[in-house]
Design a protein around this motif. Structure first.
Motif, mmCIF file in Angstrom:
data_model
loop_
_atom_site.group_PDB
_atom_site.id
_atom_site.type_symbol
_atom_site.label_atom_id
_atom_site.label_comp_id
_atom_site.label_asym_id
_atom_site.label_seq_id
_atom_site.Cartn_x
_atom_site.Cartn_y
_atom_site.Cartn_z
ATOM 1 N N HIS A 169 -3.799 -4.561 6.038
ATOM 2 C CA HIS A 169 -3.813 -3.724 4.836
ATOM 3 C C HIS A 169 -2.836 -4.313 3.825
ATOM 4 O O HIS A 169 -1.631 -4.393 4.088
ATOM 5 C CB HIS A 169 -3.402 -2.291 5.209
ATOM 6 C CG HIS A 169 -3.653 -1.292 4.124
ATOM 7 N ND1 HIS A 169 -3.099 -0.025 4.132
ATOM 8 C CD2 HIS A 169 -4.397 -1.347 2.993
ATOM 9 C CE1 HIS A 169 -3.500 0.640 3.063
ATOM 10 N NE2 HIS A 169 -4.280 -0.149 2.346
ATOM 11 N N ARG A 225 -4.315 -3.671 12.197
ATOM 12 C CA ARG A 225 -4.680 -3.284 10.843
ATOM 13 C C ARG A 225 -4.192 -4.346 9.854
ATOM 14 O O ARG A 225 -3.038 -4.782 9.916
ATOM 15 C CB ARG A 225 -4.080 -1.927 10.484
ATOM 16 C CG ARG A 225 -4.612 -1.382 9.153
ATOM 17 C CD ARG A 225 -4.013 -0.029 8.818
ATOM 18 N NE ARG A 225 -4.623 0.530 7.611
ATOM 19 C CZ ARG A 225 -4.209 1.633 6.999
ATOM 20 N NH1 ARG A 225 -3.173 2.301 7.507
ATOM 21 N NH2 ARG A 225 -4.802 2.066 5.907
ATOM 22 N N ASP A 278 -8.307 -3.506 3.147
ATOM 23 C CA ASP A 278 -7.905 -2.732 4.321
ATOM 24 C C ASP A 278 -8.972 -2.898 5.389
ATOM 25 O O ASP A 278 -10.138 -2.564 5.158
ATOM 26 C CB ASP A 278 -7.754 -1.256 3.942
ATOM 27 C CG ASP A 278 -7.018 -0.450 5.008
ATOM 28 O OD1 ASP A 278 -6.683 0.704 4.721
ATOM 29 O OD2 ASP A 278 -6.806 -0.970 6.123
ATOM 30 N N PRO A 316 0.790 -1.240 0.000
ATOM 31 C CA PRO A 316 0.000 0.000 0.000
ATOM 32 C C PRO A 316 0.818 1.285 0.000
ATOM 33 O O PRO A 316 0.481 2.243 -0.695
ATOM 34 C CB PRO A 316 -0.841 -0.136 1.276
ATOM 35 C CG PRO A 316 -1.045 -1.612 1.406
ATOM 36 C CD PRO A 316 0.253 -2.223 0.965
#
Length: 668
Positions: A105, A103, A89, A32
């Motif tokens: 992601h 998280r 995400d 990302p």
């Protein structure tokens, strides 16, 4: 468990017709924030991948695929059918863990391949790029070829661009994964277990492992030539690596990538590659600390088996329950409570344990009833001796007994070099056995603590009744062997602990083991033992010493205070094999805890307290090595002090050789 899906986006799908003339041969996938990149390509119809971090190439073009039975090659003669890219995400919450909110992601690329030969076998390779590493796995979909699949070899390679220093333990040995870590150049390795952590010459820290291992063989790594590592699946007794029908999905092959080794510890890539929680309720388990009739058996004060030195007696159990209750704790492990223990219980043979019948001089129902009156729950114990034929015949009856008695945790041991004296713990047979028992335990509201088990690959996310495991060389080696050298504890956080919680069994106050075997001792200080409750993560932590060694000791207060469930974790500093300083925030209060340990070298460390909440004052309750204390000089002496601090302060700590410091930062 509350989950918040932030942004799942399908951003690119490429379908490629077999009739297409100029087919693209190379595809790139970036993480990302662009930190890590995977490149996929067909070279002479064979799939290859490479990995880079920023401008640094980590993995040069490397092989993918398998060899099937009859030497059928599932690694070449491919064409690309379709490439699909997606982005995902989310932020999800651990039921319990070292960090509450995680998280997840990543960007994903799925490459669908088909061979040009007669069978036209299909193979899908899924790549994921995270900012803390990359992962890929194989999916063999159901297709027109209807037969059993026998994988004889995995051809995945990791062609490291440059050499590096690796911390490793050997694979496929009698003592499973209970070995001391060695360090040597990647180019000199033999066959090793994962996690395999490497400091590359470029300065990056990388760790090879696997995630979401289900119905497949564990991956070990073998050096083949130069800096090339190759996947070497742990085989069945007959040499086959994996046997399935119609379809298979491998575990994720993972490479965690960090600018410095300490950042590997706070990577949650392994957990993120596992499925979300499948258990409807886990209310029967809350993180805890526990005592045990255990250390006395290892140091020779008691025996595991029936006889004059028997440890698991009703009398001893009631004494331990009294102590546990008096000190304000609520869990007790009793090993050796059942029939089947002999002086040769640990030897390689098909031992016959009972999982329902109490040993002489022990009354399980009476002990449970006594514990209930005192507010102390028993932790069940099943030692299989790796005789799984016997264990699986009795497992339902044994688990049902625990449920009837209100026991909600079970430690399950697998002493023996091979399961059923035949199959490796790490092979597909062992993988399927350990998953079966975990799911079976969930049916009986049991949390599981495995010893002598396969490695953790993140399944605690999917089955949070998988609360901890040994899967490394633990404290007991200090009781009856040459022991663990001080650097062992400063290597574990960067290696074994990257895979998940460990039941190391810390908390020995009598580090010289005055009641034990002659010459055996813990190679560290008592203050270091306190610090391990922070540097080694587990949602259940044993206080392993004898009750009399805790009685009246002021340092016991730290064990009463330190939690086992955390809101957040930060690693402030560390160097593999030398030292580490970790801080964790309590999930249920505003308090922070610090653990700092060193190898045999004494050192002074300066700790900025910027992790504390700003504009808040704390009382630092410090448990440190006493002046002049180290492994060989008054190692049990702990200096306790208090100091008012805030986030702008810097603490200076003095660690004796093989020493440590533990601190509670109590919000005022």
């Amino acid at each position: 468990m509350k989950k918040k899906l932030i942004l799942p986006v399908l951003f690119l799908s490429i379908g490629i017709s077999n009739a297409q003339g100029n087919k693209p041969k190379s595809y790139e996938l970036s993480s990302p924030e662009g930190k890590n990149k995977i490149q996929f390509q067909l070279v002479n119809n064979a799939p290859k991948y490479s990995v880079s971090h920023g401008k640094t190439v980590l993995i040069s073009p490397s092989d993918l695929g398998f060899t099937l039975k009859n030497n059928e090659d599932l690694s070449t003669n491919f064409e690309i059918i379709k490439v699909e890219n997606t982005s995902f995400d989310e932020t999800w919450e651990q039921v319990w863990g070292e960090k509450k909110k995680i998280r997840n992601h990543y960007n994903q690329m799925v490459v669908q391949l088909q061979q040009k030969g007669q069978n036209k076998r299909k193979l899908e390779i899924q790549f994921r790029a995270f900012d803390d590493g990359i992962a890929f796995r194989y999916v063999y979909p159901k297709q027109n070829v209807k037969d059993s699949i026998f994988i004889m070899d995995e051809k995945t390679t990791f062609n490291l661009k440059e050499d590096g220093k690796a911390w490793w333990i050997p694979a496929n040995r009698a003592d499973r994964d209970e070995y001391l870590f060695k360090d040597s150049p990647v180019s000199t390795l033999d066959t090793v277990l994962t996690p395999l952590t490497i400091e590359s010459k470029s300065g990056l820290a990388i760790s090879f492992h696997e995630a979401n291992l289900v119905d497949f063989a564990s991956m070990t790594l073998v050096n083949t030539t130069g800096n090339q590592l190759k996947s070497d699946l742990v085989p069945w007794a007959d040499g086959v690596k994996v046997r399935v029908k119609d379809t298979f999905t491998s575990s994720w092959r993972t490479i965690q990538i960090a600018e410095k080794p300490t950042d590997l510890i706070t990577s949650y890539l392994i957990l993120n590659l596992n499925e979300p929680n499948k258990l409807k309720s886990i209310s029967y388990f809350k993180p805890y600390k526990y005592f045990g009739i255990w250390w006395g058996m290892h140091i020779g004060k008691y025996s595991f088996w029936e006889g004059p030195k028997q440890g698991a007696t009703t009398k001893h159990a009631e004494e331990y329950i009294d102590f546990t209750a008096k000190e304000g704790f609520h869990h007790l492990l009793i090993e050796g409570w059942n029939k089947g223990w002999t002086p040769a219980w640990y030897e390689n043979r098909m031992h016959m344990f009972s999982f329902t019948k109490s040993a002489d001089n022990f009354d399980l129902e009476k002990v449970v009833e006594y514990g209930n009156k005192k507010g102390v729950a028993l932790i069940g114990y099943h030692e299989t001796g790796s005789n799984l034929i016997n264990y699986l015949k009795e497992i339902d009856e044994g688990f049902a007994l625990y449920k009837k008695l209100g026991i909600h945790s079970v430690k399950i041991g697998h002493v023996g070099s091979k399961l059923n004296m035949k199959e490796w713990h790490f092979g597909q047979f062992g993988v399927n056995y350990f998953r079966y028992v975990l799911e079976k335990a969930a049916e009986y509201d049991l949390a599981v603590l495995y010893h002598e088990s396969i490695k953790d690959t993140g399944e605690r996310r999917t089955f949070p009744n998988m609360v901890s495991r040994e899967a490394a060389r633990g404290q007991e080696y200090n009781a009856w062997s040459e022991g663990n050298p001080p650097n062992h504890l400063t290597i574990l956080p960067f290696t074994r602990l990257l895979s998940g919680p460990m039941d190391f069994t810390p908390g020995i106050f009598d580090v010289e083991v005055k009641q034990g075997y002659n010459g055996r001792r813990v190679h560290g200080t008592a203050a270091q033992q306190l610090a391990l409750y922070v540097t080694i993560y587990a949602p259940i932590q044993m206080m392993a010493d004898l009750p009399e060694n805790y009685e009246g000791k002021p340092a016991l207060q730290f064990l009463k205070d330190v939690p086992t469930d955390w809101e957040d974790t930060k690693v402030l500093e560390g160097k593999i094999g030398e030292y580490i300083t970790t801080v964790r925030k309590d999930r249920n209060s505003a308090d922070w805890y610090l653990g700092s340990i060193t190898n045999e070298k004494a050192r002074e460390v300066k700790i900025p307290l910027s992790f504390l909440d700003k504009n808040t004052t704390y009382e630092a309750q410090i448990y440190a090595d006493a002046e002049g204390t180290d492994e060989t000089h008054n190692p049990s002496a702990i200096a306790i002090s208090k100091k008012t601090v805030k986030a702008s302060d810097v603490l200076q700590l003095k660690l004796g050789g093989a020493g440590g410091t533990a601190i509670r930062f109590k919000k005022l």
